[in-house]
Design an enzyme around this catalytic site. Structure first.
Site, short mmCIF file in Angstrom:
data_model
loop_
_atom_site.label_atom_id
_atom_site.label_comp_id
_atom_site.label_asym_id
_atom_site.label_seq_id
_atom_site.Cartn_x
_atom_site.Cartn_y
_atom_site.Cartn_z
N TRP A 99 0.83 -1.22 0.00
CA TRP A 99 0.00 0.00 0.00
C TRP A 99 0.86 1.25 0.00
CZ3 TRP A 99 -4.38 -0.74 -2.00
CH2 TRP A 99 -5.09 -1.92 -1.77
N ASP A 180 -1.71 6.39 6.75
CA ASP A 180 -2.76 5.53 6.20
C ASP A 180 -3.03 4.46 7.25
OD1 ASP A 180 -4.34 3.67 4.92
OD2 ASP A 180 -2.96 3.27 3.27
N LYS A 204 -12.54 -2.07 6.65
CA LYS A 204 -11.79 -3.08 7.38
C LYS A 204 -12.18 -3.10 8.85
CE LYS A 204 -8.66 -3.11 3.74
NZ LYS A 204 -7.88 -2.19 2.93
C1 LIG Z 1 -7.30 -1.68 1.87
C2 LIG Z 1 -6.23 -0.69 1.97
C3 LIG Z 1 -6.12 0.38 1.07
C4 LIG Z 1 -7.04 0.53 -0.11
O1 LIG Z 1 -8.31 0.84 0.29
P1 LIG Z 1 -9.48 1.17 -0.74
O2 LIG Z 1 -10.56 1.63 0.16
O3 LIG Z 1 -9.80 -0.10 -1.46
O4 LIG Z 1 -8.99 2.21 -1.65
C5 LIG Z 1 -5.11 1.29 1.27
N1 LIG Z 1 -4.26 1.19 2.31
C6 LIG Z 1 -4.33 0.17 3.19
C7 LIG Z 1 -3.36 0.12 4.33
C8 LIG Z 1 -5.32 -0.79 3.06
O5 LIG Z 1 -5.41 -1.78 3.95
#
Ligand SMILES: *Cc1c(COP(=O)(O)O)cnc(C)c1O
Length: 369
Positions: A99, A180, A204
């Site tokens: 990511w 993030d 998540k």
């Molecule tokens: C799942 C995830 C993303 C991407 O998320 P989307 O909502 O599908 O754009 C980005 N960063 C991390 C750490 C993730 O777990």
């Protein structure tokens, strides 16, 4: 037993409440998703959800903007440099997994459009192209006066998490730190004040897909560029309390239900204690298998949200997933980019599921080891 990586399990209480309220929300004769986003009925849900994020995350609304936006963390990868990485600036990125790599790649596209330069301040990619740890502070090559430093608190695919123990704390920098937190937001206590911006897709840990939580210190919001399209400025969303355009009202409603549940369970400290127990049960099954299961991640950086491991062969991994699924454990196949097994055990995944998984692992190793 749902071990999906995202969208992921939601707490039953949040879903039950949604079912009960679905056809007639608070006596209004219709569902919450049919209400105007500017009406009183929805407004209450919206401000309750905002207040819950602020309270649980520790980002009080007098000094932080707490926003609901769309496009997922993936859109934030582009929107962050659009807002904050202007011409002739540099932004530092710490890359500890897939990511973080994507975040840098998106920043490069903004550079191509006249933005500043993303700089990889550290990458822990190994010779085998995998990631098994976060860097130490002294490994970072920080740019003085960088626009920001970007960090991924938990790398969902590689199972690498910052600051799960005191040995590998979050990076420190004299510039704004953007994190993030998509896959570990509100999964454990984190001092939010060390960051200037926190963002996370909801799907998540705190709700369904379709909404992204963005918390920015108000000075950070103010720093954003004003010459990019209105809709992409975090300022626009903040000035309009996340109601500039029509927000995903039902997703925000479910975030409200999920966070109400989290609070009623005792809040982040209580959920963290449970999350650590859940992860410990699975890591113990890996480490106690005499090498049948192998977790590649260094112990100090092992995620308490996404536990990844390998079996001796890809065939055994396939059999493992198949047999687990026959025991009603789903979502255990590792991400297609890395293979192996991954158990995503976010807040709504129950301790009993993790214990059942650990017991299944022991039994499987006995039969195939
Ligand atoms: C799942 C995830 C993303 C991407 O998320 P989307 O909502 O599908 O754009 C980005 N960063 C991390 C750490 C993730 O777990």
């Amino acid at each position: 037993m749902n071990f999906n990586a995202g969208p992921a399990a939601l707490p039953l209480a949040a879903l039950d409440r949604a079912r009960e309220e679905l056809l007639d929300f608070e006596g209004s004769g219709m569902s919450v998703m049919e209400h105007s986003h500017r009406g009183k009925v929805y407004e209450k849900v919206h401000s309750e959800a905002t207040a819950l994020v602020a309270e649980l995350l520790g980002t009080p609304l007098d000094t932080w903007d707490v926003l609901f936006v769309q496009g997922g963390a993936s859109m934030a990868f582009a929107q962050i440099p659009m807002n904050f990485l202007g011409p002739n600036m540099t932004a530092d990125y710490v890359v500890t997994g897939a990511w973080g790599e994507k975040a840098v790649a998106e920043a490069r596209t903004i550079k191509a459009l006249g933005g500043g330069e993303p700089h990889v301040a550290a990458s822990t990619k190994g010779a085998d192209k995998s990631y098994v740890r976060v860097p130490k502070q002294e490994e970072l090559t920080l740019t003085p006066n960088a626009a920001y430093l970007h960090v991924t608190s938990n790398e969902t695919i590689h199972g690498v998490e910052y600051a799960v123990g005191p040995e590998m704390p979050f990076p420190k920098a004299a510039v704004p730190i953007v994190v993030d937190m998509s896959s570990d937001i509100l999964g454990r206590r984190v001092d939010a004040s060390q960051f200037d911006m926190i963002y996370a897709g909801a799907q998540k840990n705190i709700g369904p897909s379709g909404v992204t939580i963005v918390a920015l210190k108000k000075e950070m919001t103010a720093r954003g560029r004003k010459d990019i399209p209105t809709i992409f400025q975090y300022r626009t969303v903040a000035e309009n309390q996340s109601l500039y355009n029509t927000p995903p009202t039902f997703a925000i409603y479910l975030v409200r239900n999920t966070l109400t549940w989290l609070k009623s369970e005792g809040g982040v400290a209580a959920i963290e204690a449970r999350n650590r127990k859940k992860a410990a049960a699975i890591y113990a099954a890996i480490d106690g298998s005499g090498g049948f299961y192998r977790c590649p991640v260094e112990p100090a950086c092992r995620s308490i949200m996404n536990v990844v491991w390998r079996l001796p062969t890809a065939e055994l991994e396939e059999t493992f997933v198949k047999e687990a699924s026959a025991q009603r454990m789903v979502g255990l196949k590792g991400h297609r980019a890395v293979g192996g097994i991954r158990a995503s055990i976010y807040n709504a995944a129950e301790l009993s599921w993790c214990e059942a998984l650990a017991a299944f692992m022991k039994d499987f190793a006995k039969r195939y080891g």
